[in-house]
Scaffold this motif. Structure first.
Motif, PDB file in Angstrom:
ATOM      1  N   PHE A 132       0.834  -1.202   0.000  1.00 37.62           N
ATOM      2  CA  PHE A 132       0.000   0.000   0.000  1.00 37.62           C
ATOM      3  C   PHE A 132       0.870   1.254   0.000  1.00 37.62           C
ATOM      4  N   LEU A 133       0.443   2.231  -0.796  1.00 39.23           N
ATOM      5  CA  LEU A 133       1.033   3.564  -0.796  1.00 39.23           C
ATOM      6  C   LEU A 133      -0.079   4.513  -0.370  1.00 39.23           C
ATOM      7  N   ASP A 134      -0.040   4.927   0.887  1.00 43.02           N
ATOM      8  CA  ASP A 134      -1.111   5.708   1.502  1.00 43.02           C
ATOM      9  C   ASP A 134      -0.684   7.174   1.525  1.00 43.02           C
ATOM     10  N   ILE A 135      -1.321   7.987   0.678  1.00 41.85           N
ATOM     11  CA  ILE A 135      -0.916   9.381   0.497  1.00 41.85           C
ATOM     12  C   ILE A 135      -1.938  10.307   1.147  1.00 41.85           C
ATOM     13  N   GLY A 136      -1.428  11.250   1.949  1.00 42.89           N
ATOM     14  CA  GLY A 136      -2.306  12.091   2.742  1.00 42.89           C
ATOM     15  C   GLY A 136      -2.714  11.351   4.001  1.00 42.89           C
ATOM     16  N   THR A 137      -1.730  10.766   4.631  1.00 40.82           N
ATOM     17  CA  THR A 137      -1.921   9.851   5.759  1.00 40.82           C
ATOM     18  C   THR A 137      -2.757  10.446   6.878  1.00 40.82           C
ATOM     19  N   GLY A 138      -2.429  11.675   7.245  1.00 33.06           N
ATOM     20  CA  GLY A 138      -3.064  12.275   8.411  1.00 33.06           C
ATOM     21  C   GLY A 138      -2.413  11.780   9.693  1.00 33.06           C
ATOM     22  N   ILE A 139      -2.794  12.387  10.785  1.00 30.54           N
ATOM     23  CA  ILE A 139      -2.233  12.027  12.086  1.00 30.54           C
ATOM     24  C   ILE A 139      -2.735  10.642  12.484  1.00 30.54           C
ATOM     25  N   PRO A 140      -1.844   9.756  12.917  1.00 34.47           N
ATOM     26  CA  PRO A 140      -2.254   8.383  13.243  1.00 34.47           C
ATOM     27  C   PRO A 140      -3.393   8.337  14.244  1.00 34.47           C
ATOM     28  N   THR A 141      -4.362   7.481  13.936  1.00 38.79           N
ATOM     29  CA  THR A 141      -5.484   7.235  14.838  1.00 38.79           C
ATOM     30  C   THR A 141      -5.743   5.740  14.817  1.00 38.79           C
ATOM     31  N   ALA A 142      -6.900   5.314  15.240  1.00 39.61           N
ATOM     32  CA  ALA A 142      -7.187   3.880  15.241  1.00 39.61           C
ATOM     33  C   ALA A 142      -7.418   3.374  13.823  1.00 39.61           C
ATOM     34  N   SER A 143      -7.097   2.095  13.607  1.00 41.38           N
ATOM     35  CA  SER A 143      -7.349   1.419  12.328  1.00 41.38           C
ATOM     36  C   SER A 143      -6.680   2.111  11.160  1.00 41.38           C
ATOM     37  N   ASN A 144      -5.385   2.367  11.302  1.00 36.76           N
ATOM     38  CA  ASN A 144      -4.604   2.891  10.190  1.00 36.76           C
ATOM     39  C   ASN A 144      -4.451   1.809   9.126  1.00 36.76           C
ATOM     40  N   THR A 145      -4.040   2.209   7.932  1.00 36.33           N
ATOM     41  CA  THR A 145      -3.945   1.269   6.818  1.00 36.33           C
ATOM     42  C   THR A 145      -3.110   0.048   7.166  1.00 36.33           C
ATOM     43  N   HIS A 146      -1.950   0.258   7.784  1.00 38.17           N
ATOM     44  CA  HIS A 146      -1.078  -0.891   8.059  1.00 38.17           C
ATOM     45  C   HIS A 146      -1.688  -1.817   9.118  1.00 38.17           C
ATOM     46  N   GLU A 147      -2.441  -1.240  10.060  1.00 35.99           N
ATOM     47  CA  GLU A 147      -3.048  -2.070  11.094  1.00 35.99           C
ATOM     48  C   GLU A 147      -4.124  -2.977  10.502  1.00 35.99           C
ATOM     49  N   VAL A 148      -4.950  -2.410   9.617  1.00 39.78           N
ATOM     50  CA  VAL A 148      -5.997  -3.210   8.992  1.00 39.78           C
ATOM     51  C   VAL A 148      -5.379  -4.263   8.079  1.00 39.78           C
ATOM     52  N   ALA A 149      -4.407  -3.840   7.256  1.00 39.09           N
ATOM     53  CA  ALA A 149      -3.794  -4.765   6.302  1.00 39.09           C
ATOM     54  C   ALA A 149      -3.028  -5.874   7.011  1.00 39.09           C
ATOM     55  N   GLN A 150      -2.231  -5.515   8.009  1.00 37.83           N
ATOM     56  CA  GLN A 150      -1.392  -6.516   8.666  1.00 37.83           C
ATOM     57  C   GLN A 150      -2.181  -7.405   9.615  1.00 37.83           C
ATOM     58  N   HIS A 151      -3.378  -6.981   9.995  1.00 38.08           N
ATOM     59  CA  HIS A 151      -4.244  -7.876  10.754  1.00 38.08           C
ATOM     60  C   HIS A 151      -4.651  -9.065   9.886  1.00 38.08           C
ATOM     61  N   LEU A 152      -4.866  -8.796   8.599  1.00 37.74           N
ATOM     62  CA  LEU A 152      -5.248  -9.855   7.662  1.00 37.74           C
ATOM     63  C   LEU A 152      -4.038 -10.567   7.075  1.00 37.74           C
ATOM     64  N   ASP A 153      -2.983  -9.827   6.824  1.00 40.59           N
ATOM     65  CA  ASP A 153      -1.752 -10.364   6.246  1.00 40.59           C
ATOM     66  C   ASP A 153      -0.579  -9.733   6.971  1.00 40.59           C
ATOM     67  N   PRO A 154      -0.007 -10.410   7.966  1.00 40.69           N
ATOM     68  CA  PRO A 154       1.079  -9.827   8.754  1.00 40.69           C
ATOM     69  C   PRO A 154       2.282  -9.379   7.922  1.00 40.69           C
ATOM     70  N   GLY A 155       2.417  -9.914   6.714  1.00 36.85           N
ATOM     71  CA  GLY A 155       3.540  -9.531   5.873  1.00 36.85           C
ATOM     72  C   GLY A 155       3.287  -8.325   4.999  1.00 36.85           C
ATOM     73  N   ALA A 156       2.114  -7.694   5.135  1.00 38.63           N
ATOM     74  CA  ALA A 156       1.781  -6.536   4.295  1.00 38.63           C
ATOM     75  C   ALA A 156       2.749  -5.385   4.560  1.00 38.63           C
ATOM     76  N   ARG A 157       2.988  -4.604   3.502  1.00 39.63           N
ATOM     77  CA  ARG A 157       3.911  -3.467   3.584  1.00 39.63           C
ATOM     78  C   ARG A 157       3.184  -2.186   3.211  1.00 39.63           C
ATOM     79  N   VAL A 158       3.495  -1.119   3.945  1.00 37.59           N
ATOM     80  CA  VAL A 158       2.797   0.147   3.740  1.00 37.59           C
ATOM     81  C   VAL A 158       3.802   1.293   3.791  1.00 37.59           C
ATOM     82  N   VAL A 159       3.699   2.191   2.811  1.00 34.51           N
ATOM     83  CA  VAL A 159       4.443   3.449   2.838  1.00 34.51           C
ATOM     84  C   VAL A 159       3.428   4.577   2.973  1.00 34.51           C
ATOM     85  N   TYR A 160       3.624   5.408   3.980  1.00 34.60           N
ATOM     86  CA  TYR A 160       2.753   6.554   4.228  1.00 34.60           C
ATOM     87  C   TYR A 160       3.411   7.830   3.699  1.00 34.60           C
TER      88      TYR A 160
END
Length: 279
Positions: free
Chosen positions: A81-109
Protein backbone atom coordinates in the motif's frame (compact mmCIF):
# COMPACT_ATOMS: atom_id res chain seq x y z
CA UNK A 1 17.09 10.83 9.89
CA UNK A 2 17.32 14.34 11.38
CA UNK A 3 14.87 17.12 10.55
CA UNK A 4 17.58 19.01 8.64
CA UNK A 5 18.41 15.91 6.60
CA UNK A 6 14.73 15.35 5.87
CA UNK A 7 14.29 18.91 4.63
CA UNK A 8 17.40 18.67 2.47
CA UNK A 9 16.05 15.53 0.80
CA UNK A 10 12.39 16.48 0.40
CA UNK A 11 12.59 20.24 0.08
CA UNK A 12 9.74 20.49 2.62
CA UNK A 13 10.15 22.34 5.86
CA UNK A 14 9.89 20.30 9.04
CA UNK A 15 9.14 23.41 11.08
CA UNK A 16 5.78 23.12 12.82
CA UNK A 17 3.65 26.27 12.56
CA UNK A 18 0.65 25.80 14.82
CA UNK A 19 -0.63 29.32 14.15
CA UNK A 20 -1.88 28.25 10.72
CA UNK A 21 -4.57 25.61 10.21
CA UNK A 22 -3.49 22.40 8.51
CA UNK A 23 -5.92 19.99 6.91
CA UNK A 24 -4.45 16.93 8.66
CA UNK A 25 -4.90 18.55 12.07
CA UNK A 26 -8.42 19.77 11.28
CA UNK A 27 -9.33 16.20 10.36
CA UNK A 28 -7.72 15.00 13.59
CA UNK A 29 -9.92 17.47 15.49
CA UNK A 30 -13.08 16.10 13.84
CA UNK A 31 -12.01 12.58 14.79
CA UNK A 32 -11.63 13.68 18.43
CA UNK A 33 -7.85 13.48 18.26
CA UNK A 34 -5.48 15.42 20.49
CA UNK A 35 -2.92 16.68 17.97
CA UNK A 36 -4.60 19.89 16.89
CA UNK A 37 -4.27 23.55 17.81
CA UNK A 38 -6.47 26.66 18.09
CA UNK A 39 -6.15 27.52 14.39
CA UNK A 40 -7.15 23.98 13.42
CA UNK A 41 -10.08 23.93 15.81
CA UNK A 42 -11.25 27.37 14.64
CA UNK A 43 -11.41 26.18 11.03
CA UNK A 44 -12.95 22.88 12.08
CA UNK A 45 -15.67 24.71 14.00
CA UNK A 46 -16.25 27.15 11.14
CA UNK A 47 -16.85 24.26 8.76
CA UNK A 48 -19.03 22.49 11.32
CA UNK A 49 -21.20 25.59 11.54
CA UNK A 50 -22.10 25.02 7.88
CA UNK A 51 -22.16 21.20 8.04
CA UNK A 52 -23.16 20.17 11.59
CA UNK A 53 -22.68 16.48 10.75
CA UNK A 54 -19.06 16.95 9.62
CA UNK A 55 -17.67 14.82 12.46
CA UNK A 56 -19.81 11.82 11.56
CA UNK A 57 -18.92 12.37 7.92
CA UNK A 58 -15.23 12.26 8.78
CA UNK A 59 -15.79 9.04 10.70
CA UNK A 60 -17.70 7.56 7.75
CA UNK A 61 -14.81 8.40 5.47
CA UNK A 62 -12.39 6.79 7.90
CA UNK A 63 -14.56 3.68 8.13
CA UNK A 64 -14.49 3.39 4.34
CA UNK A 65 -10.68 3.23 4.44
CA UNK A 66 -10.91 0.13 6.61
CA UNK A 67 -13.43 -1.53 4.30
CA UNK A 68 -11.33 -0.70 1.26
CA UNK A 69 -8.19 -2.21 2.79
CA UNK A 70 -10.10 -5.32 3.86
CA UNK A 71 -11.37 -5.73 0.30
CA UNK A 72 -7.92 -5.20 -1.21
CA UNK A 73 -6.17 -7.68 1.09
CA UNK A 74 -8.95 -10.22 1.50
CA UNK A 75 -10.42 -10.29 -2.01
CA UNK A 76 -7.93 -8.66 -4.36
CA UNK A 77 -4.81 -10.21 -2.79
CA UNK A 78 -2.97 -6.91 -2.37
CA UNK A 79 -0.22 -6.79 0.25
CA UNK A 80 1.44 -3.46 -0.63
CA UNK A 81 0.00 0.00 0.00
CA UNK A 82 1.03 3.56 -0.80
CA UNK A 83 -1.11 5.71 1.50
CA UNK A 84 -0.92 9.38 0.50
CA UNK A 85 -2.31 12.09 2.74
CA UNK A 86 -1.92 9.85 5.76
CA UNK A 87 -3.06 12.28 8.41
CA UNK A 88 -2.23 12.03 12.09
CA UNK A 89 -2.25 8.38 13.24
CA UNK A 90 -5.48 7.24 14.84
CA UNK A 91 -7.19 3.88 15.24
CA UNK A 92 -7.35 1.42 12.33
CA UNK A 93 -4.60 2.89 10.19
CA UNK A 94 -3.95 1.27 6.82
CA UNK A 95 -1.08 -0.89 8.06
CA UNK A 96 -3.05 -2.07 11.09
CA UNK A 97 -6.00 -3.21 8.99
CA UNK A 98 -3.79 -4.76 6.30
CA UNK A 99 -1.39 -6.52 8.67
CA UNK A 100 -4.24 -7.88 10.75
CA UNK A 101 -5.25 -9.85 7.66
CA UNK A 102 -1.75 -10.36 6.25
CA UNK A 103 1.08 -9.83 8.75
CA UNK A 104 3.54 -9.53 5.87
CA UNK A 105 1.78 -6.54 4.30
CA UNK A 106 3.91 -3.47 3.58
CA UNK A 107 2.80 0.15 3.74
CA UNK A 108 4.44 3.45 2.84
CA UNK A 109 2.75 6.55 4.23
CA UNK A 110 3.05 10.03 2.67
CA UNK A 111 2.14 13.37 4.22
CA UNK A 112 3.42 16.94 4.07
CA UNK A 113 2.66 17.88 7.70
CA UNK A 114 5.73 17.62 9.96
CA UNK A 115 3.48 16.78 12.92
CA UNK A 116 2.29 13.73 10.99
CA UNK A 117 5.94 12.95 10.27
CA UNK A 118 6.82 12.92 13.96
CA UNK A 119 3.82 10.84 15.02
CA UNK A 120 4.00 8.37 12.16
CA UNK A 121 7.59 7.42 12.88
CA UNK A 122 6.76 6.88 16.54
CA UNK A 123 3.37 5.20 16.25
CA UNK A 124 3.45 3.16 13.04
CA UNK A 125 6.05 0.42 13.54
CA UNK A 126 4.02 -2.38 11.93
CA UNK A 127 4.51 -6.10 12.39
CA UNK A 128 7.79 -7.99 12.44
CA UNK A 129 6.81 -9.87 9.27
CA UNK A 130 5.67 -6.75 7.40
CA UNK A 131 7.09 -3.28 7.08
CA UNK A 132 5.93 0.32 7.35
CA UNK A 133 7.72 3.49 6.33
CA UNK A 134 6.98 7.20 6.11
CA UNK A 135 8.00 9.75 3.48
CA UNK A 136 7.68 13.47 4.11
CA UNK A 137 6.49 14.64 0.70
CA UNK A 138 3.75 16.52 -1.12
CA UNK A 139 1.42 14.86 -3.63
CA UNK A 140 1.63 17.97 -5.80
CA UNK A 141 5.08 16.61 -6.73
CA UNK A 142 4.40 12.91 -7.33
CA UNK A 143 7.81 12.33 -8.87
CA UNK A 144 9.42 13.22 -5.53
CA UNK A 145 7.45 10.36 -3.98
CA UNK A 146 8.36 7.88 -6.68
CA UNK A 147 12.05 8.79 -6.59
CA UNK A 148 12.39 8.57 -2.81
CA UNK A 149 14.62 5.61 -1.91
CA UNK A 150 12.36 4.76 1.02
CA UNK A 151 9.63 3.81 -1.43
CA UNK A 152 11.64 1.20 -3.31
CA UNK A 153 13.25 -0.02 -0.10
CA UNK A 154 9.81 -0.85 1.28
CA UNK A 155 7.61 -1.71 -1.71
CA UNK A 156 8.30 -3.89 -4.73
CA UNK A 157 7.20 -1.86 -7.76
CA UNK A 158 7.16 -4.99 -9.88
CA UNK A 159 4.20 -6.31 -7.87
CA UNK A 160 0.71 -4.74 -7.56
CA UNK A 161 0.33 -1.85 -5.15
CA UNK A 162 -2.78 -0.07 -3.87
CA UNK A 163 -2.55 3.72 -3.97
CA UNK A 164 -4.74 5.20 -1.23
CA UNK A 165 -6.00 8.71 -2.03
CA UNK A 166 -8.59 8.98 0.72
CA UNK A 167 -9.85 12.56 1.14
CA UNK A 168 -6.82 14.17 -0.49
CA UNK A 169 -7.69 15.12 -4.07
CA UNK A 170 -9.99 17.96 -2.97
CA UNK A 171 -6.84 19.94 -2.18
CA UNK A 172 -6.10 20.11 -5.91
CA UNK A 173 -7.61 22.75 -8.15
CA UNK A 174 -8.29 21.72 -11.73
CA UNK A 175 -5.26 23.73 -12.88
CA UNK A 176 -3.08 21.69 -10.47
CA UNK A 177 -3.60 18.81 -12.93
CA UNK A 178 -5.02 16.20 -10.54
CA UNK A 179 -5.45 13.77 -13.44
CA UNK A 180 -1.78 14.09 -14.31
CA UNK A 181 -0.78 13.51 -10.70
CA UNK A 182 -2.76 10.28 -10.50
CA UNK A 183 -1.55 9.17 -13.94
CA UNK A 184 2.07 9.71 -12.87
CA UNK A 185 1.57 7.45 -9.86
CA UNK A 186 -0.32 4.76 -11.78
CA UNK A 187 2.19 4.78 -14.65
CA UNK A 188 4.87 3.73 -12.16
CA UNK A 189 2.78 0.81 -10.88
CA UNK A 190 2.41 -2.60 -12.54
CA UNK A 191 -0.76 -4.05 -13.98
CA UNK A 192 -3.11 -5.24 -11.26
CA UNK A 193 -2.46 -2.23 -9.04
CA UNK A 194 -5.36 -0.26 -7.58
CA UNK A 195 -6.24 3.34 -6.79
CA UNK A 196 -8.65 4.17 -3.96
CA UNK A 197 -10.31 7.59 -3.91
CA UNK A 198 -12.81 9.34 -1.70
CA UNK A 199 -13.80 12.89 -2.56
CA UNK A 200 -16.04 15.50 -0.91
CA UNK A 201 -18.87 16.73 -3.10
CA UNK A 202 -21.34 19.57 -3.37
CA UNK A 203 -23.83 17.24 -5.05
CA UNK A 204 -25.84 16.75 -1.86
CA UNK A 205 -25.95 20.39 -0.66
CA UNK A 206 -24.29 22.92 -2.95
CA UNK A 207 -25.03 25.94 -0.76
CA UNK A 208 -23.53 24.48 2.43
CA UNK A 209 -20.49 23.15 0.58
CA UNK A 210 -19.96 26.56 -0.99
CA UNK A 211 -19.69 28.07 2.48
CA UNK A 212 -17.19 25.35 3.46
CA UNK A 213 -15.05 26.20 0.45
CA UNK A 214 -15.09 29.88 1.44
CA UNK A 215 -14.09 29.06 5.05
CA UNK A 216 -11.21 26.89 3.90
CA UNK A 217 -9.98 29.49 1.42
CA UNK A 218 -10.00 32.17 4.12
CA UNK A 219 -7.74 29.90 6.17
CA UNK A 220 -5.39 29.52 3.21
CA UNK A 221 -6.44 25.95 2.33
CA UNK A 222 -7.53 24.99 -1.15
CA UNK A 223 -10.75 23.00 -1.04
CA UNK A 224 -12.31 21.84 -4.29
CA UNK A 225 -15.36 19.55 -4.01
CA UNK A 226 -16.14 17.53 -7.15
CA UNK A 227 -19.27 16.05 -8.62
CA UNK A 228 -19.83 12.35 -9.10
CA UNK A 229 -18.86 12.63 -12.78
CA UNK A 230 -15.73 14.60 -11.92
CA UNK A 231 -14.76 12.04 -9.29
CA UNK A 232 -15.32 9.19 -11.74
CA UNK A 233 -13.02 10.99 -14.17
CA UNK A 234 -10.16 10.71 -11.65
CA UNK A 235 -10.27 6.94 -12.25
CA UNK A 236 -9.52 7.34 -15.97
CA UNK A 237 -7.51 4.41 -17.32
CA UNK A 238 -8.66 2.02 -14.61
CA UNK A 239 -11.48 -0.49 -14.33
CA UNK A 240 -13.78 0.71 -11.58
CA UNK A 241 -14.82 -2.25 -9.46
CA UNK A 242 -18.37 -2.81 -8.24
CA UNK A 243 -20.34 -1.04 -6.93
CA UNK A 244 -18.70 1.84 -8.80
CA UNK A 245 -18.29 5.40 -7.55
CA UNK A 246 -20.99 5.65 -4.89
CA UNK A 247 -21.76 7.53 -1.65
CA UNK A 248 -19.04 6.57 0.80
CA UNK A 249 -21.40 4.96 3.33
CA UNK A 250 -22.83 2.63 0.68
CA UNK A 251 -19.52 1.24 -0.62
CA UNK A 252 -19.57 -2.46 0.38
CA UNK A 253 -20.95 -2.02 3.90
CA UNK A 254 -20.75 -5.81 4.36
CA UNK A 255 -17.00 -5.38 4.82
CA UNK A 256 -17.42 -3.45 8.04
CA UNK A 257 -15.94 -5.23 11.07
CA UNK A 258 -18.90 -4.53 13.31
CA UNK A 259 -22.26 -6.23 13.13
CA UNK A 260 -24.47 -5.01 10.28
CA UNK A 261 -26.07 -1.73 11.20
CA UNK A 262 -29.40 -0.15 10.34
CA UNK A 263 -29.23 1.07 6.74
CA UNK A 264 -28.01 4.65 6.61
CA UNK A 265 -29.01 7.53 4.40
CA UNK A 266 -26.68 7.43 1.34
CA UNK A 267 -26.39 11.20 1.57
CA UNK A 268 -25.44 11.22 5.25
CA UNK A 269 -21.74 11.69 4.35
CA UNK A 270 -20.92 14.01 1.48
CA UNK A 271 -18.18 11.95 -0.15
CA UNK A 272 -18.02 9.87 -3.31
CA UNK A 273 -15.91 6.71 -3.01
CA UNK A 274 -14.54 4.09 -5.34
CA UNK A 275 -11.70 1.77 -6.25
CA UNK A 276 -10.16 1.35 -9.70
CA UNK A 277 -7.90 -1.42 -10.99
CA UNK A 278 -5.09 -0.78 -13.46
CA UNK A 279 -5.50 -3.24 -16.37
Amino acid sequence: MSDSQDQAITGLSTKIDTSVAHEARVYDYWLDGKDNYPADRALGDAIASHIPAIRSMARANRAFLGRAVRYLVGEAGIDQFLDIGTGIPTASNTHEVAQHLDPGARVVYIDNDPIVLAHARALMPGTQEGKTAFIHADLHDPKSILSDPTLTATLDLDRPIAIMLVAIMMYFRDDDDPHGVIDTLLDAMPSGSYVVITHPTADFDARAMGRVVASAERAGITFNPRSRAETEALFAGTEIIEPGVVPVVTWRPELTREQPQTPVDPESAWYWAGIGRKP
